[in-house]
Write a protein that holds these residues in place. Structure first.
Motif, mmCIF file in Angstrom:
data_model
loop_
_atom_site.group_PDB
_atom_site.id
_atom_site.type_symbol
_atom_site.label_atom_id
_atom_site.label_comp_id
_atom_site.label_asym_id
_atom_site.label_seq_id
_atom_site.Cartn_x
_atom_site.Cartn_y
_atom_site.Cartn_z
ATOM 1 N N UNK A 183 94.183 17.942 88.679
ATOM 2 C CA UNK A 183 94.750 19.023 87.883
ATOM 3 C C UNK A 183 93.754 19.560 86.858
ATOM 4 N N UNK A 184 92.846 18.718 86.360
ATOM 5 C CA UNK A 184 91.850 19.198 85.406
ATOM 6 C C UNK A 184 90.894 20.188 86.066
ATOM 7 N N UNK A 185 90.552 19.947 87.321
ATOM 8 C CA UNK A 185 89.676 20.869 88.024
ATOM 9 C C UNK A 185 90.356 22.209 88.275
ATOM 10 N N UNK A 186 91.653 22.168 88.658
ATOM 11 C CA UNK A 186 92.368 23.435 88.877
ATOM 12 C C UNK A 186 92.490 24.231 87.577
ATOM 13 N N UNK A 187 92.763 23.531 86.482
ATOM 14 C CA UNK A 187 92.862 24.222 85.194
ATOM 15 C C UNK A 187 91.513 24.839 84.809
ATOM 16 N N UNK A 188 90.427 24.113 85.061
ATOM 17 C CA UNK A 188 89.096 24.654 84.733
ATOM 18 C C UNK A 188 88.794 25.890 85.564
ATOM 19 N N UNK A 189 89.118 25.859 86.859
ATOM 20 C CA UNK A 189 88.868 27.023 87.710
ATOM 21 C C UNK A 189 89.639 28.243 87.219
ATOM 22 N N UNK A 190 90.901 28.030 86.843
ATOM 23 C CA UNK A 190 91.722 29.160 86.380
ATOM 24 C C UNK A 190 91.148 29.743 85.094
ATOM 25 N N UNK A 191 90.773 28.885 84.160
ATOM 26 C CA UNK A 191 90.284 29.370 82.867
ATOM 27 C C UNK A 191 88.929 30.061 83.006
#
Length: 943
Positions: free
Chosen positions: A546-554
């Motif tokens: 989930x941290x990687x998905x959040x980083x990609x979105x931001x």
């Protein structure tokens, strides 16, 4: 007048003012106000009559009746008191004259019979007779014995009819238009209160009714005798509840099945309802009455709004109800008129005179038949048609409806068959139309039912905007800091009131426990006790993905937004040096998109020069890389080392550089030796730059020497700044964190807001993935959500979650359009179901996070604290030394402390937060600051 009247008794006057004030302020019922005023002015009939002029016109009639009755009772009591005083004076004078004492009359035997036969002196008004003589008197009023009725049918209808006729007769007889009726009611009221006996009441009523309305008085005596007779007929249960509205029933004494439902009294008559089936009688409610309790009964209660799908379903129900009512009322009218029409047809067939009947010299010649040779005449009674029947006939003929109703009475033999035929035609027509509409209504219900269950999306945007605002987040932690990490009762009470206003009183009964947000730390890692209470805790779940998905979105939102290039560079630096490593994101993984871009450029050039070499599928490679662990991110480019360097790749890079990029690097300034850089093959240190072929010799972290093109250098990595002050504090400080993998940092308000909002983003991505797997595995939702195509053995939930991420990227990229949010919300509901209402505001949340990131990137204090964090992370965290040095860099700002802890044997992390406020050093520590050689010169604490 009232103030003057009670000048000697100010308490009564103030009580009267309090009644008026309570009626105006609390909106009490007029019935209660009238009862209070009647009791207060019980001995002042003139004030009771004048009080009606103080009340609104809407309650004038009710107030006039009640207060005039109270005034009449007051006058009667005053008259009785005066007469009793006069009689006592007469009795005292008679007792003085007759010393032998009072003589009692024997009312037994013949003397009683003679007394009953003596005529009683009649008086025109009540005031002329003693109503309640003392038992010691010798001249007592002799009761009149009236003959009891032999038989009398007594019920409420007879009683109501009598009082209507009596009121009309007494009102016409009285000069002032109501005095006699008031006297009559006064006598009945005193009899009901047992102030008068039955015989005394009759003696007072007889002068009012007996003079002009002898028969009416006899009926009254019959009713009174029948109602009071223990063996006579009693009124039915239904008559006892006649004309009692539900608002006047005291339901608080009745049975209760829930806070808002009470049962009707057991003897309350059930209203008739015909043509109910057994199933309807079992399920329909005839007992329980809804009584709102709580905020929903106040004028401030806001009823739940309907979404567009609910409106469609309600509109379908309204249309179905209308056509059902038309068909049923038409069928009821047809059922009522068909027997009459059949009777008319049968009579007409039997009574038609044959054509040769008159030639034979029969009755046709004598004229005994009717018009047209018919001998029957049919009369139609219009009372057999109810309002429903008349309306259904009027509906058929429109403006000519009243005329058709008149013709049914004037010429029924012709009109009724025509109306019956028209009713049958409409019945077939409407039933056929209902069959077609049912198919259309079924489609609408199937399309909109599941979507209509999403009742939270209407108010979610407003609720989420208020919940994620800076003001709310800051006030929440300030409140907890003042109450030892727990929410105060005042704050909890405010949230309870808001929940009650929005959801009703039942919310507090069923879900009040969800309002309390105290964190349970019993099974979680504890923070450093000398710094943390803690005031707040944030849980990060499923950190591996989930941290990687959040980083990609931001980062996608950062690149596609309207941010300046300088701000983008600062924000990326913040992720590279601080946020990424803190959340477990390696530098190599964060730069993987740039690496993929460089590799695709090289492979496309190679394919152009070497047609036999096929380009690999970058999408498949990226998918495999994303599924791999973040711990393996440093293994990129192991095959590109000194001695094993692929000659084709070097040739392509050299060719590409010489021809296409030669003009681009004319003013290029190479990086000096010893600079730490990030390349497409991983992190390394520059050994030298070769100007001839424009290649860097890089000492890679995995122990090899690589030769890379200038375009393969992604960025330079800022080294951790050394500080003698930090070394001295760490050397003197013996404190340490309980777990070696815990991370500790201190930051300003913007960092606190970022962590709060970033955790909300993490939680919503977890919700999205959970919903994706849930709806994919639920067969009942197969026809309600969007179906996706997948190959055998493919992870359905993962594919649906990736489809949702693509929606988020599309929303962020097209967020400047007006209807992007609405399309996104509909697509998410179709993809993940109506339970995904919390994901409707992802664009607003991402925008809010980016604003806080830009604030942090421009804050010098924040950048200084980031450098402090990196120094302590390299040496090992010393909490007290960290806090002491952060006090120098805070410059008098309010600071927050954060400790990120890994939950053992899980993929979870917990972030503890503490509001430190303004951190100040001790005087002794402040004096040593100037003595240290490497201390920051301009970071003195503000006193």
């Amino acid at each position: 007048n009232i103030k003057k009247r009670f000048a000697h008794d100010p308490g009564t006057y103030h009580t009267f003012l309090g009644i008026l004030h309570t009626y105006q302020k609390e909106q009490r019922g007029i019935k209660e106000v009238l009862e209070q005023v009647a009791a207060l002015f019980a001995d002042h009939p003139d004030l009771l009559k004048e009080f009606t002029f103080f009340l609104p016109d809407a309650v004038q009639e009710q107030a006039k009746e009640r207060l005039h009755r109270a005034a009449a009772e007051s006058e009667t009591r005053q008259a009785l008191a005066a007469q009793q005083r006069m009689q006592q004076q007469n009795w005292s004078s008679q007792s003085n004259q007759n010393r032998a004492g009072p003589q009692f009359i024997d009312m037994t035997g013949q003397q009683q019979m003679e007394t009953t036969e003596e005529p009683v002196r009649q008086s025109p008004t009540v005031q002329e007779r003693p109503l309640n003589p003392a038992p010691e008197t010798t001249s007592a009023v002799v009761p009149i014995q009236h003959p009891q009725p032999e038989t009398l049918v007594y019920n409420s209808a007879v009683e109501r009819q009598f009082f209507e006729v009596a009121k009309e007769a007494l009102t016409a007889y009285s000069r002032d238009g109501g005095q006699a009726w008031a006297e009559f009611l006064k006598c009945l009221d005193m009899y009901a209160q047992e102030l008068l006996s039955k015989s005394e009441m009759l003696s007072f009523v007889e002068p009012l009714l007996g003079k002009r309305n002898t028969e009416l008085f006899e009926v009254f005596k019959h009713i009174l005798a029948a109602a009071g007779s223990p063996s006579g007929p009693h009124p039915s249960i239904e008559d006892s509840w006649y004309s009692v509205p539900l608002a006047e029933i005291d339901f608080f004494r009745c049975r209760q099945c829930s806070p808002s439902y009470r049962a009707l009294p057991r003897d309350y008559p059930a209203p008739p309802c015909s043509e109910r089936s057994d199933e309807e009688r079992k399920n329909l409610n005839d007992i329980w009455v809804s009584l709102p309790k709580g905020s929903e009964e106040s004028y401030t209660f806001r009823h739940m709004r309907r979404n567009q799908y609910e409106e469609t379903l309600f509109r379908v129900e309204d249309e179905r109800f209308e056509i059902d009512m038309c068909i049923d009322s038409n069928a009821a009218t047809l059922l009522r008129l068909e027997p009459i029409a059949e009777e008319i047809v049968q009579l007409a067939q039997e009574e038609i005179v044959p054509s040769d009947f008159s030639a034979s010299g029969n009755k046709a010649e004598t004229g005994e038949t009717g018009i047209g040779g018919l001998r029957f005449q049919y009369t139609f009674d219009p009372s057999i048609l109810t309002v429903i029947h008349r309306n259904s006939i009027t509906r058929l003929y429109g403006d000519a409806g009243p005329e058709m109703l008149d013709l049914m009475v004037k010429n029924p033999t012709v009109t009724i068959p025509i109306i019956v035929q028209r009713l049958r035609q409409k019945d077939l027509e409407w039933r056929s139309a209902r069959e077609k509409l049912n198919r259309h209504w079924k489609e609408l219900a199937q399309t909109n039912y599941y979507k209509s269950l999403d009742h939270r999306s209407l108010t979610w945007r407003t609720t989420d905007k208020r919940a994620t605002s800076n003001r709310t987040l800051l006030s929440e932690i300030k409140d907890r800091s003042l109450n030892g990490g727990k929410e105060s009762e005042a704050s909890l009470s405010i949230r309870r009131d808001k929940a009650k206003e929005e959801h009703g009183a039942f919310y507090l009964v069923t879900k009040a426990h969800t309002l309390v947000k105290n964190f349970d730390l019993e099974n979680l890692p504890k923070p450093y006790p000398s710094i943390f209470t803690p005031h707040y805790c944030l849980m990060y779940e499923n950190n591996s993905w989930v941290q990687r998905d959040a980083y990609r979105i931001l980062t996608f939102a950062l690149e596609r937004g309207n941010t300046s290039p300088a701000d983008k560079e600062r924000c990326h630096g913040l992720w590279r040096d601080f946020l990424g490593p803190m959340f477990g994101l390696s530098l190599e993984w964060m730069q993987r998109p740039a690496i993929a871009y460089q590799e695709s450029t090289v492979l496309s050039s190679r394919r152009a020069t070497s047609p036999g070499i096929a380009a690999p599928n970058n999408d498949e490679n990226m998918t495999e890389e994303e599924d791999s662990s973040m711990a393996d991110d440093g293994d990129l480019g192991k095959n590109v080392v000194d001695g094993d360097l692929d000659k084709n790749v070097v040739t392509v890079e050299l060719t590409n550089t010489d021809k296409a990029d030669k003009a681009q690097f004319l003013d290029y300034h190479p990086l000096p030796a010893g600079t730490v850089v990030s390349t497409v093959y991983g992190k390394g240190k520059v050994v030298q730059f070769r100007p001839v072929d424009k290649m860097y010799e890089i000492d890679l972290v995995f122990g090899a020497i690589g030769f890379v093109n200038m375009s393969a250098i992604l960025c330079s990595v800022q080294q951790v700044e050394k500080s003698g002050y930090t070394n001295q504090l760490c050397k003197d400080d013996k404190s340490k964190l309980e777990r070696i993998d815990d991370l500790l940092c201190i930051g300003p308000q913007s960092l606190y807001l970022f962590f709060r909002l970033h955790q909300i983003l993490i939680r919503r991505l977890n919700i999205a993935k959970e919903m994706a797997y849930k709806v994919s595995e639920d067969p009942s939702l197969a026809t309600l959500i969007e179906q996706m195509s997948w190959e055998p053995g493919e992870d359905k939930g993962k594919k649906r979650y990736e489809a949702y991420l693509s929606l988020v990227y599309s929303l962020i990229e097209g967020s400047h359009s007006n209807d992007a949010g609405g399309r996104y919300e509909d697509r998410v509901r179709t993809l993940l179901g109506h339970g995904a209402w919390e994901l409707a505001t992802m664009d607003k949340l991402v925008s809010h996070i980016l604003k806080n990131m830009q604030t942090m990137a421009h804050d010098e204090v924040m950048m200084g604290l980031v450098a402090l964090y990196r120094r302590h992370k390299e040496k090992g965290f010393r909490p007290d030394a960290f806090r002491q040095e952060a006090a120098l860099l805070s410059e008098g700002e309010s600071m927050y402390a954060f400790q990120l802890c890994q939950v053992k044997d899980t993929d979870k992390k917990v972030l503890h937060l503490e509001l430190l406020g303004i951190i100040l050093e001790d005087d002794e520590q402040s004096q040593t600051i100037d003595e240290l050689e490497d201390a920051p010169p301009s970071k003195r604490p503000r006193r």
